[in-house]
Design a protein around this motif. Structure first.
Motif, PDB file in Angstrom:
ATOM      1  N   GLN A  65      52.952 -10.947  35.201  1.00  0.00           N
ATOM      2  CA  GLN A  65      52.211  -9.964  34.409  1.00  0.00           C
ATOM      3  C   GLN A  65      50.709  -9.961  34.692  1.00  0.00           C
ATOM      4  N   PRO A  66      50.041 -11.124  34.766  1.00  0.00           N
ATOM      5  CA  PRO A  66      48.588 -11.056  34.956  1.00  0.00           C
ATOM      6  C   PRO A  66      48.176 -10.274  36.205  1.00  0.00           C
ATOM      7  N   TYR A  67      48.798 -10.559  37.344  1.00  0.00           N
ATOM      8  CA  TYR A  67      48.359  -9.887  38.573  1.00  0.00           C
ATOM      9  C   TYR A  67      48.905  -8.468  38.689  1.00  0.00           C
ATOM     10  N   SER A 102      42.721 -14.970  46.906  1.00  0.00           N
ATOM     11  CA  SER A 102      43.881 -15.654  46.341  1.00  0.00           C
ATOM     12  C   SER A 102      43.477 -17.094  46.044  1.00  0.00           C
ATOM     13  N   CYS A 103      44.278 -17.746  45.202  1.00  0.00           N
ATOM     14  CA  CYS A 103      43.979 -19.163  44.957  1.00  0.00           C
ATOM     15  C   CYS A 103      44.307 -20.004  46.179  1.00  0.00           C
ATOM     16  N   VAL A 104      45.261 -19.523  47.002  1.00  0.00           N
ATOM     17  CA  VAL A 104      45.461 -20.159  48.306  1.00  0.00           C
ATOM     18  C   VAL A 104      44.592 -19.340  49.248  1.00  0.00           C
ATOM     19  N   ASN A 157      48.059 -24.496  30.969  1.00  0.00           N
ATOM     20  CA  ASN A 157      48.344 -23.295  30.182  1.00  0.00           C
ATOM     21  C   ASN A 157      47.585 -22.112  30.767  1.00  0.00           C
ATOM     22  N   THR A 158      48.176 -21.501  31.771  1.00  0.00           N
ATOM     23  CA  THR A 158      47.542 -20.317  32.358  1.00  0.00           C
ATOM     24  C   THR A 158      48.320 -19.092  31.902  1.00  0.00           C
ATOM     25  N   CYS A 159      49.238 -18.598  32.760  1.00  0.00           N
ATOM     26  CA  CYS A 159      50.026 -17.430  32.331  1.00  0.00           C
ATOM     27  C   CYS A 159      51.110 -17.890  31.347  1.00  0.00           C
ATOM     28  N   ASP A 160      51.714 -16.925  30.632  1.00  0.00           N
ATOM     29  CA  ASP A 160      52.756 -17.284  29.665  1.00  0.00           C
ATOM     30  C   ASP A 160      53.949 -17.931  30.352  1.00  0.00           C
ATOM     31  N   GLY A 218      51.525  -8.609  44.471  1.00  0.00           N
ATOM     32  CA  GLY A 218      51.905  -9.081  43.134  1.00  0.00           C
ATOM     33  C   GLY A 218      53.336  -9.586  43.176  1.00  0.00           C
ATOM     34  N   LEU A 219      53.543 -10.777  42.649  1.00  0.00           N
ATOM     35  CA  LEU A 219      54.915 -11.271  42.569  1.00  0.00           C
ATOM     36  C   LEU A 219      55.613 -10.565  41.417  1.00  0.00           C
ATOM     37  N   GLN A 220      56.848 -10.154  41.646  1.00  0.00           N
ATOM     38  CA  GLN A 220      57.596  -9.512  40.565  1.00  0.00           C
ATOM     39  C   GLN A 220      57.568 -10.382  39.303  1.00  0.00           C
ATOM     40  N   THR A 272      61.469 -14.222  35.448  1.00  0.00           N
ATOM     41  CA  THR A 272      60.390 -15.205  35.644  1.00  0.00           C
ATOM     42  C   THR A 272      59.960 -15.057  37.098  1.00  0.00           C
ATOM     43  N   CYS A 273      58.658 -15.229  37.375  1.00  0.00           N
ATOM     44  CA  CYS A 273      58.201 -15.021  38.759  1.00  0.00           C
ATOM     45  C   CYS A 273      58.790 -16.066  39.699  1.00  0.00           C
ATOM     46  N   SER A 274      58.845 -15.694  40.991  1.00  0.00           N
ATOM     47  CA  SER A 274      59.444 -16.587  42.003  1.00  0.00           C
ATOM     48  C   SER A 274      58.716 -17.926  42.100  1.00  0.00           C
ATOM     49  N   LEU A 275      57.406 -17.905  41.875  1.00  0.00           N
ATOM     50  CA  LEU A 275      56.640 -19.141  42.039  1.00  0.00           C
ATOM     51  C   LEU A 275      57.095 -20.212  41.040  1.00  0.00           C
ATOM     52  N   ILE A 276      57.303 -19.800  39.815  1.00  0.00           N
ATOM     53  CA  ILE A 276      57.758 -20.740  38.787  1.00  0.00           C
ATOM     54  C   ILE A 276      59.207 -21.140  39.048  1.00  0.00           C
ATOM     55  N   GLY A 309      45.597 -11.063  45.541  1.00  0.00           N
ATOM     56  CA  GLY A 309      46.602 -11.158  44.486  1.00  0.00           C
ATOM     57  C   GLY A 309      47.118 -12.553  44.225  1.00  0.00           C
ATOM     58  N   CYS A 310      48.435 -12.654  44.054  1.00  0.00           N
ATOM     59  CA  CYS A 310      49.067 -13.927  43.686  1.00  0.00           C
ATOM     60  C   CYS A 310      48.945 -14.944  44.821  1.00  0.00           C
ATOM     61  N   PRO A 311      48.918 -16.230  44.466  1.00  0.00           N
ATOM     62  CA  PRO A 311      48.856 -17.254  45.510  1.00  0.00           C
ATOM     63  C   PRO A 311      50.142 -17.303  46.345  1.00  0.00           C
ATOM     64  N   LYS A 338      34.095 -20.588  37.036  1.00  0.00           N
ATOM     65  CA  LYS A 338      33.882 -19.335  37.792  1.00  0.00           C
ATOM     66  C   LYS A 338      35.175 -18.805  38.407  1.00  0.00           C
ATOM     67  N   VAL A 339      36.248 -19.610  38.407  1.00  0.00           N
ATOM     68  CA  VAL A 339      37.491 -19.143  39.046  1.00  0.00           C
ATOM     69  C   VAL A 339      37.993 -17.899  38.306  1.00  0.00           C
ATOM     70  N   ASP A 340      38.127 -16.787  39.047  1.00  0.00           N
ATOM     71  CA  ASP A 340      38.459 -15.520  38.373  1.00  0.00           C
ATOM     72  C   ASP A 340      39.954 -15.207  38.462  1.00  0.00           C
TER      73      ASP A 340
HETATM   74  S1  BJ8 Z   1      53.432 -15.292  36.699  1.00  0.00           S
HETATM   75  S2  BJ8 Z   1      52.816 -18.494  37.888  1.00  0.00           S
HETATM   76  S3  BJ8 Z   1      52.442 -15.767  40.060  1.00  0.00           S
HETATM   77  S4  BJ8 Z   1      50.082 -16.202  37.406  1.00  0.00           S
HETATM   78  S5  BJ8 Z   1      46.878 -21.127  40.693  1.00  0.00           S
HETATM   79  S6  BJ8 Z   1      46.441 -17.644  40.057  1.00  0.00           S
HETATM   80  S7  BJ8 Z   1      47.349 -19.792  37.384  1.00  0.00           S
HETATM   81  S8  BJ8 Z   1      44.120 -20.110  38.821  1.00  0.00           S
HETATM   82  S9  BJ8 Z   1      49.897 -18.808  39.988  1.00  0.00           S
HETATM   83 FE1  BJ8 Z   1      51.219 -17.347  38.941  1.00  0.00          FE
HETATM   84 FE2  BJ8 Z   1      51.753 -14.945  38.129  1.00  0.00          FE
HETATM   85 FE3  BJ8 Z   1      51.990 -16.990  36.489  1.00  0.00          FE
HETATM   86 FE4  BJ8 Z   1      53.744 -16.582  38.448  1.00  0.00          FE
HETATM   87 FE5  BJ8 Z   1      45.644 -18.577  38.167  1.00  0.00          FE
HETATM   88 FE6  BJ8 Z   1      46.076 -21.194  38.607  1.00  0.00          FE
HETATM   89 FE7  BJ8 Z   1      45.343 -19.555  40.571  1.00  0.00          FE
HETATM   90 FE8  BJ8 Z   1      47.783 -19.356  39.532  1.00  0.00          FE
END
Ligand code: BJ8
Length: 425
Positions: free
Chosen positions: A378-380, A310-312, A143-146, A373-375, A114-118, A284-286, A341-343
């Motif tokens: 999957q999406p990123y 990034s989202c941050v 409900n974003t990533c699995d 990309g956080l280990q 599971t990624c570090s963020l979760i 990439g990942c926030p 529009k958030v991609d």
């Molecule tokens: S595996 S938790 S690091 S996607 S905040 S980018 S969901 S719009 S964080 Fe994440 Fe990977 Fe999942 Fe982990 Fe999208 Fe929401 Fe932004 Fe987000």
């Protein structure tokens, strides 16, 4: 920390000994990474203060707000619309965290991959060291990533107040209709929680407050186009991180104050690094507080970060909400249009994100892109390969980094980043 908050933390149910240990590590990390930077803008002193009081004064403010009847809502994603929360006189705070905690206990709840963020959000909860999650009247999962989606089924057993928001995965008419239905349902839930009925005046005010916050961040981003860059990427990231915790009006004023100072620096051709320092776009990942590992490696390897896709960062803050509507329906529609529009990489297909990365490279005159990309994300990670290929076809050098929150790979990452920076010179 200027005051003793032990009673407050105890009343929130925090475990004081591990919490003290966390604050010590956080304080030391901030000192080593932030306070050792040269030539920082003086107005960053505000953010030093915010960081020193992130579990102190800010929590006291939230608890005072609660005593006065306001509600606190916590979220893990930029898809949770702050405009709606503010319109009901409630406060939205970010719950994502950027450090490992209580890892052994987390491993009993979540799969290792599971990624570090979760994992980190769970660690702060089960380790009882997060005053934000303990202060929240409602916690919104989405409900974003699995990984997130399924982990909320487990989080539900750990917190009494989880609200799950469904989100689309495709930018289609049906996807937009789903977002609309979910935002209307969320509005109702917030109204029920607060006992406040959201009218057009309230919604407009919420939109204005959040737009102003975003405009201040846009101003900050714009000033980073200058060479030499008037602010480090680390400091700009910090402002983007505090975006999710601070009082929004005070945050806006503080960022605008930094921008005033940066404007003067640019006029004097003053920067944090010499003119001509290789410029990097981070994508990439926030990165939530205190996840500063990669930016710190980059900026101690002879480069400066000039933007965060990034989202941050810009993915989270780039678009404003149209405030010209006069009815709740019109304003809600504007909110839906803005967030649609958030991609995020959870969308498929997601061509807008690649376009945005290229646009940012040009806008901030970046010499290269570091894709973070956080280990196990999957999406990123899945998107990182086509992103790298497309950027290299445009002759934009790209370095793909997969990492986690541990410090074990710092040496190896530094070697790779230094080689990449050499290539950009
Ligand atoms: S595996 S938790 S690091 S996607 S905040 S980018 S969901 S719009 S964080 Fe994440 Fe990977 Fe999942 Fe982990 Fe999208 Fe929401 Fe932004 Fe987000």
């Amino acid at each position: 920390m200027s005051k003793n908050y032990k009673d407050m933390w105890k009343n929130l149910g925090l475990k004081l000994i591990p919490h003290d240990a966390l604050l010590e590590v956080l304080g030391k990390g901030y000192e080593d990474i932030y306070l050792t930077q040269n030539n920082r803008p003086e107005s960053m002193a505000y953010f030093n203060f915010v960081m020193s009081e992130i579990h102190g004064l800010r929590i006291k403010e939230l608890l005072d707000e609660k005593t006065a009847g306001r509600k606190v809502i916590g979220s893990f994603c930029v898809f949770v619309p702050e405009e709606i929360v503010l319109a009901a006189d409630a406060t939205l705070i970010g719950l994502c965290t950027g450090a490992d905690f209580a890892t052994e206990e987390v491993d009993k709840l979540l799969p290792r991959n599971t990624c570090s963020l979760i994992k980190s959000a769970f660690g702060f909860k089960v380790g009882k060291v997060c005053p934000y999650i303990e202060s929240a009247n409602m916690i919104v999962g989405e409900n974003t990533c699995d990984g997130k989606k399924k982990s909320y089924e487990i989080l539900k057993n750990l917190v009494p107040n989880l609200y799950v928001m469904d989100l689309p995965q495709m930018k289609s008419d049906e996807g937009k209709a789903l977002l609309k239905a979910e935002y209307l349902r969320f509005k109702e839930a917030v109204e029920k929680l607060t006992g406040i009925s959201i009218d057009a005046t309230r919604l407009k005010k919420g939109i204005d407050i959040v737009n102003n916050k975003r405009k201040a961040i846009h101003r900050l981003s714009d000033l980073r186009k200058a060479d030499p860059s008037p602010i480090s990427g680390l400091d700009a990231l910090l402002a983007n991180q505090v975006f999710f915790y601070d009082n929004p009006v005070r945050f806006t004023e503080s960022v605008n104050k930094i921008c005033d100072e940066l404007k003067k620096r640019i006029e004097k051709k003053e920067g944090v690094f010499p003119k001509g320092t290789p410029r990097i776009l981070l994508s990439g990942c926030p990165m939530a507080v205190p996840n500063w590992k990669l930016p710190w490696i980059i900026e101690t390897s002879g480069a400066v970060i000039v933007g965060e896709e990034s989202c941050v960062g810009e993915r989270g803050a780039r678009n404003l909400t149209d405030d010209s509507g006069n009815t709740v329906d019109e304003l809600m529609e504007a909110i839906i249009n803005r967030y649609f529009k958030v991609d995020c990489a959870i969308f498929t297909p997601n061509p807008d994100r690649l376009d945005h990365i290229v646009e940012m490279v040009e806008k901030y005159q970046a010499n290269g892109v570091v894709h973070y990309g956080l280990q196990f994300c999957q999406p990123y990670l899945m998107e990182s390969m086509p992103v790298e290929k497309a950027l290299e076809e445009k002759n934009i050098p790209t370095l793909r980094i997969d990492t986690d929150y541990s410090m074990e790979d710092v040496g190896q990452l530094k070697t790779r980043v230094e080689a990449f920076v050499e290539l950009l010179k």
